[in-house]
Design an enzyme around this catalytic site. Structure first.
Site, short mmCIF file in Angstrom:
data_model
loop_
_atom_site.label_atom_id
_atom_site.label_comp_id
_atom_site.label_asym_id
_atom_site.label_seq_id
_atom_site.Cartn_x
_atom_site.Cartn_y
_atom_site.Cartn_z
N GLY A 43 36.51 35.87 -17.26
CA GLY A 43 37.36 34.80 -16.74
C GLY A 43 37.21 33.47 -17.44
O GLY A 43 38.14 32.67 -17.47
N ASP A 75 34.61 30.18 -14.94
CA ASP A 75 35.97 29.81 -14.54
C ASP A 75 36.01 29.20 -13.15
O ASP A 75 36.63 28.18 -12.93
CB ASP A 75 36.92 31.03 -14.62
N ASP A 120 33.44 30.37 -6.39
CA ASP A 120 34.09 30.81 -5.16
C ASP A 120 33.00 30.99 -4.10
O ASP A 120 32.56 30.01 -3.50
CB ASP A 120 34.87 32.10 -5.45
N LYS A 158 36.27 26.40 -5.09
CA LYS A 158 36.92 26.48 -3.77
C LYS A 158 35.92 25.92 -2.77
O LYS A 158 35.05 26.65 -2.29
CB LYS A 158 37.25 27.95 -3.45
N PHE A 165 43.85 32.87 -3.95
CA PHE A 165 43.49 33.64 -5.14
C PHE A 165 44.42 33.22 -6.27
O PHE A 165 45.64 33.31 -6.15
CB PHE A 165 43.60 35.14 -4.86
N VAL A 166 43.83 32.75 -7.36
CA VAL A 166 44.64 32.22 -8.46
C VAL A 166 44.47 33.06 -9.72
O VAL A 166 43.46 33.75 -9.90
CB VAL A 166 44.27 30.75 -8.77
N ASP A 216 42.01 36.44 -13.70
CA ASP A 216 42.81 37.66 -13.64
C ASP A 216 43.03 38.16 -12.23
O ASP A 216 42.28 37.82 -11.31
CB ASP A 216 42.10 38.78 -14.41
N ARG A 246 45.54 36.94 -17.46
CA ARG A 246 44.59 35.99 -18.05
C ARG A 246 45.26 35.09 -19.06
O ARG A 246 44.83 33.98 -19.32
CB ARG A 246 43.45 36.74 -18.76
P1 IMP Z 1 32.01 34.12 -6.74
O1 IMP Z 1 30.90 35.02 -7.20
O2 IMP Z 1 32.54 34.50 -5.38
O3 IMP Z 1 31.69 32.64 -6.82
O4 IMP Z 1 33.25 34.40 -7.65
C1 IMP Z 1 33.20 34.05 -8.92
C2 IMP Z 1 33.96 35.01 -9.80
O5 IMP Z 1 34.95 35.75 -9.10
C3 IMP Z 1 34.67 34.15 -10.79
O6 IMP Z 1 33.89 34.02 -11.96
C4 IMP Z 1 35.97 34.88 -11.01
O7 IMP Z 1 35.84 35.75 -12.08
C5 IMP Z 1 36.21 35.64 -9.75
N1 IMP Z 1 37.14 34.91 -8.85
C6 IMP Z 1 36.85 34.21 -7.73
N2 IMP Z 1 37.94 33.67 -7.20
C7 IMP Z 1 38.98 34.04 -7.99
C8 IMP Z 1 40.39 33.78 -7.99
O8 IMP Z 1 40.95 33.07 -7.14
N3 IMP Z 1 41.10 34.34 -8.98
C9 IMP Z 1 40.56 35.12 -9.96
N4 IMP Z 1 39.24 35.37 -10.02
C10 IMP Z 1 38.46 34.84 -9.04
MG MG Z 2 34.30 35.05 -13.73
#
Ligand code: IMP
Ligand code: MG
Length: 193
Positions: free
Chosen positions: A45, A101, A104, A132, A153-154, A160, A166
């Site tokens: 990402g 990227d 979340d 977020k 979700f973006v 992606d 992407r």
């Molecule tokens: P986390 O582990 O929940 O913080 O998520 C992080 C990873 O999940 C990011 O590096 C992204 O690759 C993917 N991700 C989280 N939210 C999104 C979204 O809205 N769109 C696309 N990929 C996301």
């Molecule tokens: Mg990622």
């Protein structure tokens, strides 16, 4: 592809301007470190963000890449991150900046930061293009943040959905019916909850 986009959340121009500002902040942070940085970026990402960001950073750097798997198959509901590959320069005693990227739930960064911390860097900071805030956990802080966004979700600019989109130059939200609903109703429902 354009027909799949419901709305653009952040335009390519807004991204470009903000990436330059982030690079300025980062350059300022490390201005007294002539040995430069080790940037560790998270596949896949962050690739476009990384490519743009580093070209605005006029300093010495080495680049490492790690791969973390979050979303197996066509779903927007993460299953818990796993570290699947690492390709990185010497970390010990270096200033390390993790570039991703999006922050979340923080699961990805928690895993990567814990692995890097074991390698004893001199400093360890985080730069994310998106965050977020409604979900961001208290224990994972990003030192440099491009944009705080709502909990949607973006896709685009590296992000992606099922490995698609992407290459879309803006950050956008897809038409809701494209998300997993058809193939994976339970995952889609969880994500919206
Ligand atoms: P986390 O582990 O929940 O913080 O998520 C992080 C990873 O999940 C990011 O590096 C992204 O690759 C993917 N991700 C989280 N939210 C999104 C979204 O809205 N769109 C696309 N990929 C996301
Ligand atoms: Mg990622």
């Amino acid at each position: 592809m354009q027909g799949d986009i419901q709305r653009v959340l952040i335009t390519r121009r807004q991204i470009a301007r903000r990436v330059r500002q982030l690079a300025d902040q980062i350059a300022q942070q490390y201005r007294h470190r002539p040995e430069g940085l080790v940037i560790v970026s998270i596949l896949s990402g962050a690739i476009i963000f990384l490519a743009d960001l580093i070209r605005h950073l006029p300093m010495r750097m080495k680049i490492g890449l790690v791969a973390v798997s979050n979303y197996p198959g066509p779903t927007t509901a993460p299953r818990g991150p796993r570290l699947v590959r690492q390709l990185q320069p010497e970390i010990r005693g270096r200033d390390v900046l993790v570039v991703d990227d999006i922050l979340d739930t923080g699961g990805t960064l928690r895993l990567v930061l814990a692995e890097l911390q074991k390698l004893q860097p001199a400093s360890l900071r985080v730069c994310v293009l998106l965050r977020k805030p409604s979900k961001a956990p208290a224990d994972i802080t990003a030192d440099f943040v491009g944009f705080d966004i709502e909990d949607v979700f973006v896709v685009g600019y590296g992000l992606d959905y099922d490995d698609h989109y992407r290459n879309w130059p803006d950050i956008a939200v897809l038409r809701p019916e494209l998300y997993a609903a058809a193939r994976n109703p339970r995952a889609a429902a969880t994500d919206r909850a």
